[in-house]
Design an enzyme around this catalytic site. Sequence first.
Site, PDB file in Angstrom:
ATOM      1  N   HIS A   1      48.989  74.044 -43.797  1.00 31.48           N
ATOM      2  CA  HIS A   1      48.849  74.506 -42.407  1.00 31.48           C
ATOM      3  C   HIS A   1      48.772  76.018 -42.271  1.00 31.48           C
ATOM      4  O   HIS A   1      48.663  76.529 -41.163  1.00 31.48           O
ATOM      5  CB  HIS A   1      49.980  73.922 -41.542  1.00 31.48           C
TER       6      HIS A   1
ATOM      7  N   LYS B   1      38.992  73.527 -45.455  1.00 37.52           N
ATOM      8  CA  LYS B   1      39.612  72.357 -44.851  1.00 37.52           C
ATOM      9  C   LYS B   1      39.194  72.259 -43.381  1.00 37.52           C
ATOM     10  O   LYS B   1      39.069  73.297 -42.718  1.00 37.52           O
ATOM     11  CB  LYS B   1      41.129  72.517 -44.962  1.00 37.52           C
TER      12      LYS B   1
ATOM     13  N   CYS C   1      53.270  69.824 -40.948  1.00 38.75           N
ATOM     14  CA  CYS C   1      53.475  68.633 -41.797  1.00 38.75           C
ATOM     15  C   CYS C   1      54.541  67.722 -41.201  1.00 38.75           C
ATOM     16  O   CYS C   1      54.670  66.585 -41.610  1.00 38.75           O
ATOM     17  CB  CYS C   1      54.003  68.998 -43.177  1.00 38.75           C
TER      18      CYS C   1
ATOM     19  N   LYS D   1      41.679  72.443 -36.699  1.00 42.14           N
ATOM     20  CA  LYS D   1      41.463  73.015 -35.378  1.00 42.14           C
ATOM     21  C   LYS D   1      41.577  74.536 -35.434  1.00 42.14           C
ATOM     22  O   LYS D   1      40.799  75.257 -34.834  1.00 42.14           O
ATOM     23  CB  LYS D   1      42.517  72.454 -34.415  1.00 42.14           C
TER      24      LYS D   1
ATOM     25  N   HIS E   1      39.557  62.324 -40.264  1.00 44.42           N
ATOM     26  CA  HIS E   1      40.288  61.096 -39.897  1.00 44.42           C
ATOM     27  C   HIS E   1      39.339  59.899 -39.967  1.00 44.42           C
ATOM     28  O   HIS E   1      39.711  58.812 -40.409  1.00 44.42           O
ATOM     29  CB  HIS E   1      40.851  61.191 -38.471  1.00 44.42           C
TER      30      HIS E   1
ATOM     31  N   CYS F   1      58.177  72.589 -41.937  1.00 40.40           N
ATOM     32  CA  CYS F   1      56.840  72.905 -41.409  1.00 40.40           C
ATOM     33  C   CYS F   1      56.521  71.911 -40.307  1.00 40.40           C
ATOM     34  O   CYS F   1      56.471  70.698 -40.557  1.00 40.40           O
ATOM     35  CB  CYS F   1      55.792  72.817 -42.513  1.00 40.40           C
TER      36      CYS F   1
ATOM     37  N   CYS G   1      52.945  77.378 -45.632  1.00 35.82           N
ATOM     38  CA  CYS G   1      52.654  75.986 -45.980  1.00 35.82           C
ATOM     39  C   CYS G   1      51.197  75.915 -46.438  1.00 35.82           C
ATOM     40  O   CYS G   1      50.308  76.374 -45.724  1.00 35.82           O
ATOM     41  CB  CYS G   1      52.866  75.087 -44.758  1.00 35.82           C
TER      42      CYS G   1
ATOM     43  N   HIS H   1      38.772  63.872 -35.900  1.00 38.58           N
ATOM     44  CA  HIS H   1      37.598  64.556 -36.444  1.00 38.58           C
ATOM     45  C   HIS H   1      37.072  63.733 -37.621  1.00 38.58           C
ATOM     46  O   HIS H   1      37.620  62.678 -37.955  1.00 38.58           O
ATOM     47  CB  HIS H   1      37.922  66.012 -36.789  1.00 38.58           C
TER      48      HIS H   1
HETATM   49  N1  MSP Z   1      51.034  61.217 -38.895  1.00 37.86           N
HETATM   50  C1  MSP Z   1      50.881  61.536 -40.267  1.00 37.86           C
HETATM   51  C2  MSP Z   1      50.690  60.276 -41.067  1.00 37.86           C
HETATM   52  C3  MSP Z   1      51.763  59.263 -40.956  1.00 37.86           C
HETATM   53  S1  MSP Z   1      51.412  57.820 -41.857  1.00 37.86           S
HETATM   54  C4  MSP Z   1      52.830  56.988 -41.860  1.00 37.86           C
HETATM   55  C5  MSP Z   1      49.687  62.444 -40.454  1.00 37.86           C
HETATM   56  N2  MSP Z   1      48.778  62.427 -39.484  1.00 37.86           N
HETATM   57  S2  MSP Z   1      47.423  63.284 -39.470  1.00 37.86           S
HETATM   58  O1  MSP Z   1      46.865  63.080 -38.163  1.00 37.86           O
HETATM   59  O2  MSP Z   1      47.696  64.625 -39.850  1.00 37.86           O
HETATM   60  O3  MSP Z   1      46.492  62.598 -40.451  1.00 37.86           O
HETATM   61  C6  MSP Z   1      46.494  62.878 -41.815  1.00 37.86           C
HETATM   62  C7  MSP Z   1      45.469  61.993 -42.470  1.00 37.86           C
HETATM   63  O4  MSP Z   1      44.191  62.145 -41.821  1.00 37.86           O
HETATM   64  C8  MSP Z   1      45.190  62.378 -43.910  1.00 37.86           C
HETATM   65  O5  MSP Z   1      46.123  61.842 -44.804  1.00 37.86           O
HETATM   66  C9  MSP Z   1      43.817  61.758 -44.076  1.00 37.86           C
HETATM   67  O6  MSP Z   1      43.929  60.385 -44.208  1.00 37.86           O
HETATM   68  C10 MSP Z   1      43.160  62.098 -42.763  1.00 37.86           C
HETATM   69  N3  MSP Z   1      42.530  63.406 -42.807  1.00 37.86           N
HETATM   70  C11 MSP Z   1      42.812  64.483 -42.010  1.00 37.86           C
HETATM   71  N4  MSP Z   1      41.964  65.501 -42.337  1.00 37.86           N
HETATM   72  C12 MSP Z   1      41.149  65.114 -43.317  1.00 37.86           C
HETATM   73  C13 MSP Z   1      40.081  65.698 -43.997  1.00 37.86           C
HETATM   74  N5  MSP Z   1      39.656  66.914 -43.735  1.00 37.86           N
HETATM   75  N6  MSP Z   1      39.450  64.951 -44.934  1.00 37.86           N
HETATM   76  C14 MSP Z   1      39.825  63.677 -45.217  1.00 37.86           C
HETATM   77  N7  MSP Z   1      40.841  63.106 -44.601  1.00 37.86           N
HETATM   78  C15 MSP Z   1      41.530  63.794 -43.668  1.00 37.86           C
HETATM   79  O7  MSP Z   1      49.622  63.121 -41.458  1.00 37.86           O
END
Ligand code: MSP
Length: 603
Positions: A148, A286, A131, A289, A22, A128, A145, A19
């Site tokens: 989440h 935030k 996380c 999904k 990311h 969790c 959490c 999304h």
């Molecule tokens: N798989 C772990 C990361 C492992 S790194 C060794 C993870 N994955 S995640 O798919 O949940 O991605 C988290 C990351 O996605 C956040 O740290 C951020 O970089 C990005 N984001 C996810 N949602 C976000 C927002 N709503 N806004 C900005 N960044 C976001 O955690």
Amino acid sequence: MNDKFYVTTPIYYINAVPHIGHAYSTIAADILARWHRLCGEDVFFLTGLDENSVKTVESAKKKGYDNIQAYADYMATRWRKVWNILNISYDDFIRTTQDRHKRNVHDFFKKLRESGEIYKGIYEGLYCEGCEGYLTEKDLTDGKCPFHYKEPKKLKEENYFFKLSNYQDQILEHIRDNPDFIQPEYRKNEVVNLLKEGLNDVSVSRPHLEWGIKVPWDEKQTFWVWFDALINYMLPRGYWPADIHIIAKDILRFHCIIWPGMLLATGYKLPEKIFAHGFLTVKGQKISKSLGNVIDPIYLADQYSADALRYFLIREKTLGQDGDFSERELQLKLNTELADTLGNFVHRVLTFIRNNFNGKVPKGETDYKIKSKLIECIENAEELLDEVKINQALDEIMLIARIGNEYFQKSEPWKTIKEKHQEAANCMYNCINLLESLCVSLYPFIPSTCENLSNQLNIEISDWSQSKKFNIEIGHSIEKPEILFEKVEVEKEVKEKLISIDDFKELDIRIGRIKKVEDIEKSDKLLKIKIDIGGEIKQSVAGLKETHNIVDLEGLKVPVLVNLEPSELMGVKSECMLLAADSDGKPVLLKPESDVEAGVKVK
Ligand code: MSP
């Protein structure tokens, strides 16, 4: 040897498609990678996927995959597709189910074990799955959490532990001696406070998981997914240590405490910098999904162009803080900044040169005031990019387009072209050089647009220093001008609609008793439901087939919206609506607190 620059994004979980949150992290990393490449550095930009999570297994099963690897492969194509659409210039794409990664994890663990920092123990506490992290009571908000909104699981299991508690002082020392190690400053303070509270050892494996990387000599144990995921960053050994890990605030602790601990224990260098940005939100919430507010970057890129999206995401918010996403704001910025300020400047200069100077840069004199303003903007941008203040750097660069428009307007070349030809020529000479500067300095942010512009300018984007040189030679031919950004229609501002108590009273909601439920064979989701609403029987077509059994529904008492305009679904009449909570897309029917007669009004 050129300086090297190694930048990473988090590796993302594959239980969902990307999304805009990311996309935000990945675009920020891409901008840094492209900028450092333009500066002639030897850049390595790594992104990829974190595939060994229990969430992978759950979503594979939910989507009907028996073969989890096949699901992972499918999701990997979806993620790569988005990054291709957004023009992400990664040098490698790591997937944690790849053998090369498994080998790295085994090597790393072997080193850790040899250093005496691993022992077997019992973990009893909270976990969790959102996380994929171990939590303590004090991490929770209202028992849930905070990231989440779910209650964590209670675990008691035998795991391998890493003696993280041995590294508390060394990590604190490192943070003190390297003031830029964790950025922004307030995130650093968060980490320091956590460290001062004291560290527990951390489990690095979990028993009885069906998916993930197995501990080599103990096949019952699977590496904890975070332990395996963090090691992904070591993939390009020649580039280690990373110059910057881009992450968001949700994964600060893993990157700023556990990862440094793991590296200190194995004797590897620590990353130079960890930059944790804030969250993109939608209407202050935030993006997630389960809240149903996920915005698809493919849709936005398709609708407005990848560059408009890249520009907007970065321009709109300070990297570091939270910021709200609104499509309407994107439309406004696209129109006013990309189409008006930038697009207009490009178009008026190129058209003027084409129409009045036969498409060739006229002989003109450098306006040193303009040139020094340009240099100031670029140097400010360089400093800001170095400090990872990407949005401010972009502001500085866009200032060049504003300066250019003002200069063009003040010089009035459309008037001077007749009698003061040289003045018009001077103006064009300076403007075309401003355009070259914009074309190069905006390239990291909006690469396709700048490639298009470089074709129109008939130049190559090869080196950042072009942006402050006034390089374009007299007599240089330009190509036919093309519009860079088309304006879009801006949505009307939607004020949150409030309804009065009288409006609410118009809804006739009553307790209904479900009398009879029939399958609608043509539909995967719909059931035909007859409801007694107090003597009268009404019919509803409801999407409950995937979540409810017919027999369990019959006899239930639920609130029903009775005065609904009738409609037809799959050719079946629906004249009322059962009320349900939307939980992660699943309908959960509401029930009265105690038994009430069918037909009783809900108010
Ligand atoms: N798989 C772990 C990361 C492992 S790194 C060794 C993870 N994955 S995640 O798919 O949940 O991605 C988290 C990351 O996605 C956040 O740290 C951020 O970089 C990005 N984001 C996810 N949602 C976000 C927002 N709503 N806004 C900005 N960044 C976001 O955690």
